[in-house]
Design a protein around this motif. Sequence first.
Motif, PDB file in Angstrom:
ATOM      1  N   GLU A   2       0.816  -1.215   0.000  1.00  0.00           N
ATOM      2  CA  GLU A   2       0.000   0.000   0.000  1.00  0.00           C
ATOM      3  C   GLU A   2       0.847   1.261   0.000  1.00  0.00           C
ATOM      4  O   GLU A   2       0.476   2.277  -0.600  1.00  0.00           O
ATOM      5  CB  GLU A   2      -0.940  -0.001   1.216  1.00  0.00           C
ATOM      6  N   GLN A   3       2.002   1.226   0.662  1.00  0.00           N
ATOM      7  CA  GLN A   3       2.839   2.421   0.746  1.00  0.00           C
ATOM      8  C   GLN A   3       3.420   2.811  -0.609  1.00  0.00           C
ATOM      9  O   GLN A   3       3.902   3.933  -0.784  1.00  0.00           O
ATOM     10  CB  GLN A   3       3.967   2.220   1.768  1.00  0.00           C
ATOM     11  N   TYR A   4       3.382   1.897  -1.564  1.00  0.00           N
ATOM     12  CA  TYR A   4       3.921   2.170  -2.900  1.00  0.00           C
ATOM     13  C   TYR A   4       2.837   2.438  -3.939  1.00  0.00           C
ATOM     14  O   TYR A   4       3.155   2.696  -5.106  1.00  0.00           O
ATOM     15  CB  TYR A   4       4.766   0.987  -3.373  1.00  0.00           C
ATOM     16  N   GLN A   5       1.574   2.376  -3.551  1.00  0.00           N
ATOM     17  CA  GLN A   5       0.502   2.396  -4.542  1.00  0.00           C
ATOM     18  C   GLN A   5       0.508   3.663  -5.395  1.00  0.00           C
ATOM     19  O   GLN A   5       0.279   3.605  -6.606  1.00  0.00           O
ATOM     20  CB  GLN A   5      -0.862   2.237  -3.858  1.00  0.00           C
ATOM     21  N   LYS A   6       0.783   4.803  -4.780  1.00  0.00           N
ATOM     22  CA  LYS A   6       0.770   6.043  -5.580  1.00  0.00           C
ATOM     23  C   LYS A   6       1.869   6.022  -6.637  1.00  0.00           C
ATOM     24  O   LYS A   6       1.704   6.572  -7.742  1.00  0.00           O
ATOM     25  CB  LYS A   6       0.893   7.270  -4.694  1.00  0.00           C
ATOM     26  N   TYR A   7       3.002   5.364  -6.329  1.00  0.00           N
ATOM     27  CA  TYR A   7       4.078   5.261  -7.302  1.00  0.00           C
ATOM     28  C   TYR A   7       3.679   4.320  -8.441  1.00  0.00           C
ATOM     29  O   TYR A   7       3.948   4.600  -9.613  1.00  0.00           O
ATOM     30  CB  TYR A   7       5.358   4.766  -6.637  1.00  0.00           C
ATOM     31  N   ASP A   9       0.658   3.751  -9.441  1.00  0.00           N
ATOM     32  CA  ASP A   9      -0.370   4.438 -10.241  1.00  0.00           C
ATOM     33  C   ASP A   9       0.260   5.435 -11.206  1.00  0.00           C
ATOM     34  O   ASP A   9      -0.138   5.534 -12.376  1.00  0.00           O
ATOM     35  CB  ASP A   9      -1.368   5.149  -9.324  1.00  0.00           C
ATOM     36  N   GLU A  10       1.243   6.197 -10.724  1.00  0.00           N
ATOM     37  CA  GLU A  10       1.920   7.158 -11.580  1.00  0.00           C
ATOM     38  C   GLU A  10       2.684   6.448 -12.703  1.00  0.00           C
ATOM     39  O   GLU A  10       2.680   6.890 -13.861  1.00  0.00           O
ATOM     40  CB  GLU A  10       2.889   8.012 -10.758  1.00  0.00           C
ATOM     41  N   ASN A  11       3.350   5.347 -12.369  1.00  0.00           N
ATOM     42  CA  ASN A  11       4.092   4.597 -13.384  1.00  0.00           C
ATOM     43  C   ASN A  11       3.158   3.971 -14.413  1.00  0.00           C
ATOM     44  O   ASN A  11       3.493   3.912 -15.604  1.00  0.00           O
ATOM     45  CB  ASN A  11       4.965   3.531 -12.726  1.00  0.00           C
ATOM     46  N   ASN A  13       0.311   5.232 -15.401  1.00  0.00           N
ATOM     47  CA  ASN A  13      -0.065   6.338 -16.268  1.00  0.00           C
ATOM     48  C   ASN A  13       1.042   6.644 -17.278  1.00  0.00           C
ATOM     49  O   ASN A  13       0.782   6.883 -18.473  1.00  0.00           O
ATOM     50  CB  ASN A  13      -0.373   7.574 -15.421  1.00  0.00           C
ATOM     51  N   ASN A 107      -0.594  -5.486 -11.508  1.00  0.00           N
ATOM     52  CA  ASN A 107       0.692  -5.385 -10.836  1.00  0.00           C
ATOM     53  C   ASN A 107       1.157  -6.808 -10.526  1.00  0.00           C
ATOM     54  O   ASN A 107       0.379  -7.612 -10.014  1.00  0.00           O
ATOM     55  CB  ASN A 107       0.499  -4.590  -9.544  1.00  0.00           C
ATOM     56  N   TYR A 201       8.867   6.726 -11.043  1.00  0.00           N
ATOM     57  CA  TYR A 201       9.429   6.326  -9.755  1.00  0.00           C
ATOM     58  C   TYR A 201      10.050   4.946  -9.923  1.00  0.00           C
ATOM     59  O   TYR A 201       9.389   4.008 -10.390  1.00  0.00           O
ATOM     60  CB  TYR A 201       8.339   6.282  -8.693  1.00  0.00           C
TER      61      TYR A 201
END
Length: 268
Positions: A2-7, A9-11, A13, A107, A201
């Motif tokens: 979970e701590q990496y989810q924003k990374y 998501d950005e990757n 995109n 993922n 990232y």
Amino acid sequence: MEQYQKYFDENRNLWNQRTMIHKDSSFYDVHSFLEGKSSLNEIERGELGDIKDKKILHLQCHFGMDSLSLQRMGAQVTGVDLSDAAIEEAKRLSGQLSLDSKFICCNIYDLKDHLNEQFDIVFTSYGVIGWLPDLDRWSEIIFSFLKPGGFFYMAEFHPVVWMLDEDFKQVKYYYHNHEIVVMDTQGTYTDRSADIQGKEYSWNHGISEVLNALLSQKLELTFFNEYSYSPYPCFKNLIQGPDGNWRVIGIEDKIPMVYSLKALKKAN
């Protein structure tokens, strides 16, 4: 994760944007591929050996050209990638070639939620593990999807390449996994002027981290090779040699650019 989810998501995109450029680029040359040219390089073709009738799981397959090349060699292939645009294009190519490769968008850390079978070979190649923060989780995924007696094969860019700046002039990044490498995207390796927006990232992984992750799963290393060239002109300041491969101008053959390995899951 979970701590990496924003990374992630950005990757995702970013790779969705890149796929739309890559699929029409001369770099990937889909036209020649559709006419029968393999997208695989001499390194992996030679080291994989005979794969006829083997079941292969291809992790981080991008838009499927290598997966479909493996299928053309007689294997039954399942490809996995984070990018939904890439998987959509992979499925389109598979249909165009009348091949029955299977493609899954997820993922790879979540792959057990999407797939429940084992394979003779797990395969991954070139520019893949840098998008993964945790190689212990990665190696556990590999082990779980391998049949006893099966093997994992990887060809990947060498961590020495990722230490250097984009012009190969100086050391810029840690060799080991000490930080998240954050970069503002400007174009892509197939078209550096492409209008692609976003941050990427990634995580650098030294050789010992890779090997120890695999060994922790009791996978048996059968070979490890290093190469002083890249089969792709995907970096700046490269020159092509008579062998068709690419090396860094001014330090040709002085640094490793690619490594490959094979690791066996022992039969029960």
